[in-house]
Design a protein around this motif. Structure first.
Motif, short mmCIF file in Angstrom:
data_model
loop_
_atom_site.label_atom_id
_atom_site.label_comp_id
_atom_site.label_asym_id
_atom_site.label_seq_id
_atom_site.Cartn_x
_atom_site.Cartn_y
_atom_site.Cartn_z
N PHE A 140 0.83 -1.20 0.00
CA PHE A 140 0.00 0.00 0.00
C PHE A 140 0.87 1.25 0.00
CE2 PHE A 140 -2.35 3.38 2.15
CZ PHE A 140 -3.56 3.36 1.48
N VAL A 141 1.93 1.23 0.83
CA VAL A 141 2.83 2.38 0.90
C VAL A 141 3.65 2.50 -0.39
CG1 VAL A 141 4.82 3.36 2.10
CG2 VAL A 141 2.94 2.34 3.41
N ARG A 142 4.17 1.38 -0.86
CA ARG A 142 5.04 1.40 -2.05
C ARG A 142 4.30 1.90 -3.28
NH1 ARG A 142 7.14 1.89 -6.10
NH2 ARG A 142 8.87 0.76 -7.08
N TYR A 143 3.04 1.46 -3.45
CA TYR A 143 2.29 1.83 -4.65
C TYR A 143 1.20 2.86 -4.38
CZ TYR A 143 4.87 -2.04 -6.60
OH TYR A 143 5.90 -2.86 -7.01
N GLU A 144 1.35 3.57 -3.27
CA GLU A 144 0.52 4.74 -2.94
C GLU A 144 -0.97 4.41 -2.98
OE1 GLU A 144 1.98 7.53 -5.83
OE2 GLU A 144 3.64 8.15 -4.53
N GLY A 145 -1.31 3.22 -2.49
CA GLY A 145 -2.72 2.83 -2.36
C GLY A 145 -3.40 2.42 -3.64
N CYS A 146 -2.64 2.26 -4.73
CA CYS A 146 -3.26 1.95 -6.02
C CYS A 146 -3.23 0.46 -6.38
CB CYS A 146 -2.54 2.74 -7.13
SG CYS A 146 -2.73 4.53 -6.97
N GLY A 147 -2.67 -0.37 -5.52
CA GLY A 147 -2.54 -1.79 -5.84
C GLY A 147 -3.85 -2.54 -5.71
N ASP A 148 -3.90 -3.71 -6.34
CA ASP A 148 -5.05 -4.62 -6.24
C ASP A 148 -4.91 -5.42 -4.95
OD1 ASP A 148 -7.00 -6.57 -6.47
OD2 ASP A 148 -6.58 -7.01 -8.58
N TYR A 149 -5.77 -5.17 -3.99
CA TYR A 149 -5.66 -5.81 -2.68
C TYR A 149 -6.27 -7.21 -2.66
CZ TYR A 149 -10.60 -4.62 -2.22
OH TYR A 149 -11.95 -4.52 -2.43
N ARG A 150 -7.09 -7.56 -3.63
CA ARG A 150 -7.84 -8.82 -3.59
C ARG A 150 -6.90 -10.02 -3.69
NH1 ARG A 150 -11.30 -7.98 -8.76
NH2 ARG A 150 -9.16 -7.49 -9.42
N GLY A 151 -6.96 -10.87 -2.68
CA GLY A 151 -6.15 -12.08 -2.68
C GLY A 151 -4.66 -11.83 -2.66
N GLY A 152 -4.27 -10.63 -2.26
CA GLY A 152 -2.85 -10.30 -2.25
C GLY A 152 -2.35 -9.68 -3.54
N GLY A 153 -3.23 -9.60 -4.55
CA GLY A 153 -2.84 -8.96 -5.80
C GLY A 153 -1.62 -9.59 -6.45
N HIS A 154 -0.65 -8.76 -6.80
CA HIS A 154 0.57 -9.25 -7.45
C HIS A 154 1.50 -9.93 -6.46
CE1 HIS A 154 3.33 -9.39 -10.85
NE2 HIS A 154 4.30 -9.00 -10.03
N PHE A 155 1.25 -9.77 -5.16
CA PHE A 155 2.10 -10.39 -4.14
C PHE A 155 1.66 -11.82 -3.83
CE2 PHE A 155 2.15 -5.81 -3.32
CZ PHE A 155 3.51 -5.56 -3.31
N SER A 156 0.59 -12.28 -4.42
CA SER A 156 0.01 -13.57 -4.10
C SER A 156 0.87 -14.74 -4.58
CB SER A 156 -1.38 -13.67 -4.74
OG SER A 156 -1.89 -15.00 -4.63
N GLY A 157 0.78 -15.85 -3.85
CA GLY A 157 1.42 -17.08 -4.29
C GLY A 157 0.84 -17.59 -5.60
N ARG A 158 -0.32 -17.07 -5.99
CA ARG A 158 -0.91 -17.43 -7.29
C ARG A 158 0.05 -17.11 -8.43
NH1 ARG A 158 -3.33 -20.42 -10.54
NH2 ARG A 158 -4.64 -19.51 -12.14
N LEU A 159 0.89 -16.10 -8.23
CA LEU A 159 1.82 -15.68 -9.28
C LEU A 159 2.99 -16.65 -9.44
CD1 LEU A 159 1.41 -13.03 -10.97
CD2 LEU A 159 0.08 -13.14 -8.87
N THR A 160 3.05 -17.70 -8.60
CA THR A 160 4.08 -18.71 -8.81
C THR A 160 3.71 -19.66 -9.94
OG1 THR A 160 3.14 -20.20 -7.12
CG2 THR A 160 4.84 -18.63 -6.40
#
Length: 351
Positions: A103-123
Protein backbone atom coordinates in the motif's frame (compact mmCIF):
# COMPACT_ATOMS: atom_id res chain seq x y z
CA UNK A 1 16.81 -15.82 -20.12
CA UNK A 2 15.05 -12.79 -18.64
CA UNK A 3 11.37 -12.84 -17.78
CA UNK A 4 8.57 -10.64 -16.47
CA UNK A 5 5.62 -12.05 -14.54
CA UNK A 6 2.35 -10.15 -14.87
CA UNK A 7 -1.15 -10.24 -13.42
CA UNK A 8 -2.90 -10.34 -10.05
CA UNK A 9 -4.45 -13.10 -7.99
CA UNK A 10 -8.02 -11.96 -8.70
CA UNK A 11 -7.43 -10.34 -12.08
CA UNK A 12 -8.57 -11.89 -15.37
CA UNK A 13 -5.25 -13.64 -16.01
CA UNK A 14 -1.66 -14.11 -14.94
CA UNK A 15 1.33 -14.90 -17.10
CA UNK A 16 4.95 -14.48 -18.03
CA UNK A 17 6.92 -12.98 -20.89
CA UNK A 18 10.32 -14.58 -21.50
CA UNK A 19 13.10 -12.79 -23.37
CA UNK A 20 16.18 -14.37 -24.99
CA UNK A 21 14.61 -17.81 -25.21
CA UNK A 22 16.80 -20.17 -27.25
CA UNK A 23 15.18 -20.97 -30.56
CA UNK A 24 14.27 -24.53 -31.46
CA UNK A 25 13.18 -25.82 -28.04
CA UNK A 26 10.55 -28.49 -28.67
CA UNK A 27 7.58 -27.19 -26.70
CA UNK A 28 6.37 -30.20 -24.72
CA UNK A 29 3.01 -28.81 -23.63
CA UNK A 30 2.14 -32.00 -21.73
CA UNK A 31 5.28 -31.61 -19.61
CA UNK A 32 4.54 -27.94 -18.91
CA UNK A 33 0.97 -28.85 -17.90
CA UNK A 34 2.27 -31.59 -15.59
CA UNK A 35 4.63 -29.14 -13.88
CA UNK A 36 1.74 -26.75 -13.25
CA UNK A 37 -0.38 -29.62 -11.95
CA UNK A 38 2.26 -30.34 -9.31
CA UNK A 39 1.68 -26.94 -7.67
CA UNK A 40 -2.09 -26.88 -8.24
CA UNK A 41 -4.54 -26.26 -5.40
CA UNK A 42 -7.83 -27.87 -4.45
CA UNK A 43 -6.64 -31.48 -4.55
CA UNK A 44 -7.06 -32.37 -0.87
CA UNK A 45 -7.36 -31.00 2.67
CA UNK A 46 -3.66 -30.10 2.69
CA UNK A 47 -4.21 -27.05 0.47
CA UNK A 48 -6.67 -24.27 -0.29
CA UNK A 49 -9.97 -25.21 -1.92
CA UNK A 50 -9.42 -22.71 -4.74
CA UNK A 51 -9.43 -24.64 -8.02
CA UNK A 52 -7.85 -23.28 -11.18
CA UNK A 53 -7.45 -25.09 -14.49
CA UNK A 54 -4.00 -23.50 -15.02
CA UNK A 55 -4.16 -24.10 -18.76
CA UNK A 56 -1.41 -22.21 -20.56
CA UNK A 57 -2.24 -20.11 -23.60
CA UNK A 58 0.81 -19.45 -25.78
CA UNK A 59 0.44 -15.97 -27.25
CA UNK A 60 3.81 -15.52 -28.96
CA UNK A 61 7.25 -17.01 -29.41
CA UNK A 62 6.07 -20.43 -30.59
CA UNK A 63 5.67 -21.67 -34.15
CA UNK A 64 5.15 -25.20 -35.41
CA UNK A 65 5.72 -26.61 -31.93
CA UNK A 66 9.09 -24.96 -31.30
CA UNK A 67 10.29 -21.76 -29.70
CA UNK A 68 11.16 -19.08 -32.24
CA UNK A 69 13.73 -17.21 -30.16
CA UNK A 70 11.53 -14.11 -30.01
CA UNK A 71 9.67 -13.13 -26.79
CA UNK A 72 7.61 -16.04 -25.51
CA UNK A 73 4.36 -15.02 -23.81
CA UNK A 74 2.41 -17.56 -21.75
CA UNK A 75 -0.92 -16.63 -20.16
CA UNK A 76 -3.04 -18.48 -17.59
CA UNK A 77 -6.64 -17.38 -17.03
CA UNK A 78 -8.01 -17.01 -13.50
CA UNK A 79 -11.42 -18.47 -12.88
CA UNK A 80 -12.11 -19.28 -9.21
CA UNK A 81 -11.92 -16.01 -7.30
CA UNK A 82 -13.86 -15.08 -4.17
CA UNK A 83 -13.02 -11.38 -4.22
CA UNK A 84 -15.81 -10.49 -1.78
CA UNK A 85 -13.82 -12.21 0.99
CA UNK A 86 -11.31 -9.36 0.86
CA UNK A 87 -13.56 -6.28 0.81
CA UNK A 88 -14.05 -6.14 4.61
CA UNK A 89 -10.29 -6.26 5.24
CA UNK A 90 -9.15 -3.91 2.49
CA UNK A 91 -7.45 -1.55 4.92
CA UNK A 92 -6.39 -4.13 7.51
CA UNK A 93 -2.74 -5.16 7.37
CA UNK A 94 -2.80 -8.94 7.47
CA UNK A 95 0.16 -10.03 9.63
CA UNK A 96 2.84 -11.72 7.54
CA UNK A 97 1.45 -10.31 4.26
CA UNK A 98 2.63 -7.44 2.05
CA UNK A 99 -0.65 -5.50 2.39
CA UNK A 100 0.77 -2.48 4.21
CA UNK A 101 4.19 -2.44 2.53
CA UNK A 102 2.52 -2.72 -0.88
CA UNK A 103 0.00 0.00 0.00
CA UNK A 104 2.83 2.38 0.90
CA UNK A 105 5.04 1.40 -2.05
CA UNK A 106 2.29 1.83 -4.65
CA UNK A 107 0.52 4.74 -2.94
CA UNK A 108 -2.72 2.83 -2.36
CA UNK A 109 -3.26 1.95 -6.02
CA UNK A 110 -2.54 -1.79 -5.84
CA UNK A 111 -5.05 -4.62 -6.24
CA UNK A 112 -5.66 -5.81 -2.68
CA UNK A 113 -7.84 -8.82 -3.59
CA UNK A 114 -6.15 -12.08 -2.68
CA UNK A 115 -2.85 -10.30 -2.25
CA UNK A 116 -2.84 -8.96 -5.80
CA UNK A 117 0.57 -9.25 -7.45
CA UNK A 118 2.10 -10.39 -4.14
CA UNK A 119 0.01 -13.57 -4.10
CA UNK A 120 1.42 -17.08 -4.29
CA UNK A 121 -0.91 -17.43 -7.29
CA UNK A 122 1.82 -15.68 -9.28
CA UNK A 123 4.08 -18.71 -8.81
CA UNK A 124 2.08 -20.51 -11.52
CA UNK A 125 3.68 -18.51 -14.37
CA UNK A 126 7.04 -18.91 -12.63
CA UNK A 127 6.58 -22.69 -12.85
CA UNK A 128 5.66 -22.33 -16.54
CA UNK A 129 8.85 -20.33 -17.16
CA UNK A 130 10.87 -22.91 -15.23
CA UNK A 131 9.37 -25.69 -17.34
CA UNK A 132 10.73 -24.01 -20.48
CA UNK A 133 14.14 -23.82 -18.80
CA UNK A 134 13.93 -27.49 -17.82
CA UNK A 135 13.19 -28.51 -21.41
CA UNK A 136 16.32 -26.68 -22.59
CA UNK A 137 18.46 -27.94 -19.69
CA UNK A 138 17.49 -31.53 -20.45
CA UNK A 139 19.10 -31.11 -23.87
CA UNK A 140 22.30 -29.99 -22.07
CA UNK A 141 22.29 -32.97 -19.70
CA UNK A 142 21.29 -30.90 -16.66
CA UNK A 143 18.70 -32.19 -14.18
CA UNK A 144 16.86 -30.27 -11.44
CA UNK A 145 14.88 -32.07 -8.71
CA UNK A 146 13.79 -31.32 -5.16
CA UNK A 147 11.96 -32.84 -2.20
CA UNK A 148 10.49 -31.77 1.11
CA UNK A 149 13.38 -31.91 3.58
CA UNK A 150 11.20 -31.13 6.59
CA UNK A 151 7.86 -29.78 7.76
CA UNK A 152 7.47 -28.44 11.27
CA UNK A 153 10.67 -30.17 12.39
CA UNK A 154 9.75 -33.59 10.93
CA UNK A 155 12.58 -34.60 8.57
CA UNK A 156 12.54 -36.61 5.37
CA UNK A 157 15.11 -39.30 4.57
CA UNK A 158 18.46 -37.73 3.62
CA UNK A 159 19.84 -37.68 0.08
CA UNK A 160 23.54 -38.16 -0.73
CA UNK A 161 24.92 -34.69 -1.65
CA UNK A 162 27.84 -36.21 -3.57
CA UNK A 163 25.90 -38.67 -5.76
CA UNK A 164 22.20 -37.85 -5.41
CA UNK A 165 19.69 -40.33 -6.80
CA UNK A 166 17.99 -37.95 -9.21
CA UNK A 167 15.55 -40.58 -10.45
CA UNK A 168 14.33 -41.20 -6.90
CA UNK A 169 13.87 -37.45 -6.48
CA UNK A 170 12.02 -37.21 -9.80
CA UNK A 171 9.70 -40.05 -8.85
CA UNK A 172 8.84 -38.61 -5.43
CA UNK A 173 8.23 -35.27 -7.14
CA UNK A 174 5.50 -36.83 -9.24
CA UNK A 175 3.52 -37.80 -6.15
CA UNK A 176 1.06 -35.59 -4.27
CA UNK A 177 3.44 -35.15 -1.34
CA UNK A 178 7.08 -35.21 -2.49
CA UNK A 179 9.08 -36.93 0.22
CA UNK A 180 11.58 -39.76 -0.14
CA UNK A 181 10.26 -41.49 2.98
CA UNK A 182 6.59 -42.44 2.97
CA UNK A 183 6.63 -42.69 6.76
CA UNK A 184 8.03 -39.18 7.14
CA UNK A 185 5.57 -37.86 4.56
CA UNK A 186 2.64 -39.36 6.45
CA UNK A 187 3.80 -37.77 9.71
CA UNK A 188 4.19 -34.38 8.00
CA UNK A 189 0.68 -34.58 6.53
CA UNK A 190 -0.79 -35.46 9.92
CA UNK A 191 0.89 -32.38 11.39
CA UNK A 192 -0.45 -30.18 8.58
CA UNK A 193 -4.01 -31.43 9.16
CA UNK A 194 -3.57 -30.84 12.89
CA UNK A 195 -2.55 -27.25 12.18
CA UNK A 196 -5.61 -26.82 9.97
CA UNK A 197 -7.86 -28.09 12.77
CA UNK A 198 -6.22 -25.62 15.15
CA UNK A 199 -6.74 -22.75 12.65
CA UNK A 200 -3.01 -22.44 12.29
CA UNK A 201 -0.33 -23.15 9.67
CA UNK A 202 3.16 -24.62 9.45
CA UNK A 203 6.28 -24.11 7.32
CA UNK A 204 9.18 -26.27 6.28
CA UNK A 205 12.34 -26.75 4.24
CA UNK A 206 12.78 -27.79 0.60
CA UNK A 207 16.06 -29.34 -0.54
CA UNK A 208 17.01 -29.07 -4.22
CA UNK A 209 19.72 -30.71 -6.34
CA UNK A 210 21.07 -29.61 -9.71
CA UNK A 211 23.32 -32.06 -11.54
CA UNK A 212 25.15 -31.80 -14.84
CA UNK A 213 26.54 -28.29 -14.53
CA UNK A 214 30.25 -28.29 -15.45
CA UNK A 215 33.04 -26.80 -13.39
CA UNK A 216 33.86 -23.14 -14.07
CA UNK A 217 30.47 -21.43 -14.39
CA UNK A 218 30.05 -18.12 -12.60
CA UNK A 219 32.54 -15.63 -11.21
CA UNK A 220 33.43 -14.08 -7.84
CA UNK A 221 31.79 -10.71 -8.60
CA UNK A 222 28.17 -10.12 -7.60
CA UNK A 223 26.62 -9.97 -11.07
CA UNK A 224 28.02 -13.32 -12.22
CA UNK A 225 28.32 -15.20 -8.91
CA UNK A 226 26.75 -18.67 -9.10
CA UNK A 227 25.20 -18.43 -5.63
CA UNK A 228 23.82 -15.01 -6.50
CA UNK A 229 22.21 -16.44 -9.65
CA UNK A 230 20.26 -18.97 -7.58
CA UNK A 231 19.43 -16.49 -4.81
CA UNK A 232 18.11 -13.93 -7.29
CA UNK A 233 15.67 -16.44 -8.78
CA UNK A 234 14.69 -18.14 -5.52
CA UNK A 235 13.82 -14.98 -3.63
CA UNK A 236 11.19 -14.23 -6.27
CA UNK A 237 9.16 -16.90 -4.44
CA UNK A 238 6.93 -14.98 -1.98
CA UNK A 239 7.13 -17.35 1.01
CA UNK A 240 10.85 -18.11 0.77
CA UNK A 241 12.70 -16.60 3.74
CA UNK A 242 15.98 -18.51 3.95
CA UNK A 243 18.59 -20.09 1.68
CA UNK A 244 21.68 -22.18 2.40
CA UNK A 245 24.10 -24.03 0.12
CA UNK A 246 25.64 -27.38 0.99
CA UNK A 247 25.91 -27.75 4.75
CA UNK A 248 24.94 -24.07 5.03
CA UNK A 249 24.61 -22.83 8.58
CA UNK A 250 25.93 -26.19 9.76
CA UNK A 251 29.36 -25.06 8.54
CA UNK A 252 29.43 -22.53 11.36
CA UNK A 253 29.71 -25.33 13.94
CA UNK A 254 32.30 -27.37 12.00
CA UNK A 255 36.06 -27.18 11.98
CA UNK A 256 37.95 -26.61 8.76
CA UNK A 257 39.07 -30.23 8.74
CA UNK A 258 35.40 -31.23 8.63
CA UNK A 259 34.02 -28.52 6.35
CA UNK A 260 36.65 -28.64 3.60
CA UNK A 261 35.78 -30.80 0.58
CA UNK A 262 38.92 -32.83 -0.38
CA UNK A 263 39.71 -32.80 -4.10
CA UNK A 264 40.03 -36.13 -5.91
CA UNK A 265 40.51 -37.33 -9.49
CA UNK A 266 37.50 -39.05 -11.06
CA UNK A 267 36.92 -40.25 -14.63
CA UNK A 268 39.72 -38.09 -15.98
CA UNK A 269 38.45 -34.96 -14.25
CA UNK A 270 38.19 -33.36 -10.83
CA UNK A 271 35.67 -33.98 -8.06
CA UNK A 272 35.39 -33.73 -4.29
CA UNK A 273 34.81 -36.61 -1.90
CA UNK A 274 32.34 -34.55 0.13
CA UNK A 275 30.07 -31.67 -0.84
CA UNK A 276 29.73 -29.43 2.21
CA UNK A 277 30.04 -26.34 -0.01
CA UNK A 278 27.12 -27.34 -2.20
CA UNK A 279 28.93 -27.42 -5.53
CA UNK A 280 30.11 -23.78 -5.51
CA UNK A 281 33.44 -22.26 -4.45
CA UNK A 282 34.38 -18.63 -4.97
CA UNK A 283 31.08 -18.04 -6.75
CA UNK A 284 32.10 -20.65 -9.39
CA UNK A 285 30.64 -24.11 -9.91
CA UNK A 286 32.88 -27.03 -8.93
CA UNK A 287 31.22 -29.61 -11.17
CA UNK A 288 29.71 -31.32 -8.12
CA UNK A 289 25.93 -31.30 -7.64
CA UNK A 290 24.53 -27.93 -6.66
CA UNK A 291 22.79 -28.55 -3.33
CA UNK A 292 20.72 -25.96 -1.51
CA UNK A 293 17.88 -25.77 0.98
CA UNK A 294 15.17 -23.12 1.22
CA UNK A 295 13.12 -22.16 4.26
CA UNK A 296 9.41 -21.71 3.48
CA UNK A 297 7.52 -19.76 6.12
CA UNK A 298 4.15 -20.84 7.53
CA UNK A 299 1.18 -19.59 5.50
CA UNK A 300 0.44 -16.16 7.02
CA UNK A 301 -3.33 -16.42 6.41
CA UNK A 302 -4.74 -18.07 9.53
CA UNK A 303 -8.21 -17.87 11.07
CA UNK A 304 -7.00 -17.09 14.58
CA UNK A 305 -7.46 -13.57 16.02
CA UNK A 306 -4.35 -11.47 15.39
CA UNK A 307 -3.32 -7.97 16.33
CA UNK A 308 -2.88 -5.51 13.48
CA UNK A 309 -3.62 -1.96 12.32
CA UNK A 310 -6.26 -0.33 10.14
CA UNK A 311 -4.15 1.82 7.80
CA UNK A 312 -7.12 3.93 6.67
CA UNK A 313 -8.21 5.01 10.14
CA UNK A 314 -4.70 4.54 11.57
CA UNK A 315 -5.98 2.61 14.58
CA UNK A 316 -4.89 -0.63 16.21
CA UNK A 317 -7.36 -3.50 15.94
CA UNK A 318 -7.66 -7.29 15.71
CA UNK A 319 -8.69 -9.46 12.79
CA UNK A 320 -9.50 -13.04 11.83
CA UNK A 321 -8.69 -13.94 8.23
CA UNK A 322 -11.55 -15.71 6.47
CA UNK A 323 -11.56 -17.39 3.07
CA UNK A 324 -9.68 -20.30 1.51
CA UNK A 325 -6.06 -20.78 2.55
CA UNK A 326 -3.37 -23.44 2.74
CA UNK A 327 -2.40 -24.76 6.20
CA UNK A 328 0.98 -25.46 4.56
CA UNK A 329 2.39 -24.53 1.17
CA UNK A 330 5.66 -26.48 1.33
CA UNK A 331 4.51 -29.44 -0.77
CA UNK A 332 3.12 -27.13 -3.47
CA UNK A 333 6.30 -25.02 -3.40
CA UNK A 334 8.58 -27.91 -4.46
CA UNK A 335 7.98 -27.43 -8.22
CA UNK A 336 8.27 -23.66 -7.72
CA UNK A 337 11.73 -24.03 -6.16
CA UNK A 338 12.71 -26.36 -8.99
CA UNK A 339 11.51 -23.80 -11.54
CA UNK A 340 13.58 -21.01 -9.99
CA UNK A 341 16.62 -23.30 -9.82
CA UNK A 342 16.19 -24.27 -13.48
CA UNK A 343 16.10 -20.60 -14.51
CA UNK A 344 19.28 -19.96 -12.49
CA UNK A 345 21.06 -22.96 -14.04
CA UNK A 346 20.06 -21.73 -17.50
CA UNK A 347 21.45 -18.30 -16.69
CA UNK A 348 24.77 -19.81 -15.58
CA UNK A 349 25.04 -21.74 -18.82
CA UNK A 350 24.83 -18.44 -20.65
CA UNK A 351 21.29 -18.48 -22.04
Amino acid sequence: MNYTIFGESHGPAIGVVLQDVPSGILLDTDFIASELSRRATGKNALSTARKEADQVEYLSGVFEGKTTGTPLCMMIHNGDQHSKDYAPIRYLARPGHADLTGFVRYEGCGDYRGGGHFSGRLTAPLVAAGAIAKLWLKEQGVCVSAHIASVGGISDAPMDPVSPDMEALRQCGLGPFPTLSQEAGTAMQELILQCRAEQDSVGGVIECFVTGLPMGLGAPDFDRNAETAFARQLFAIPALKGLEFGSGFGLASMRGSQANDPWILRDGGYATSTNHNGGILGGITTGMPIVFRTAIKPTPSIARPQNTVDFQSKTETTMEIQGRHDPCIVHRAVPVVEAAAALAAMELLGR
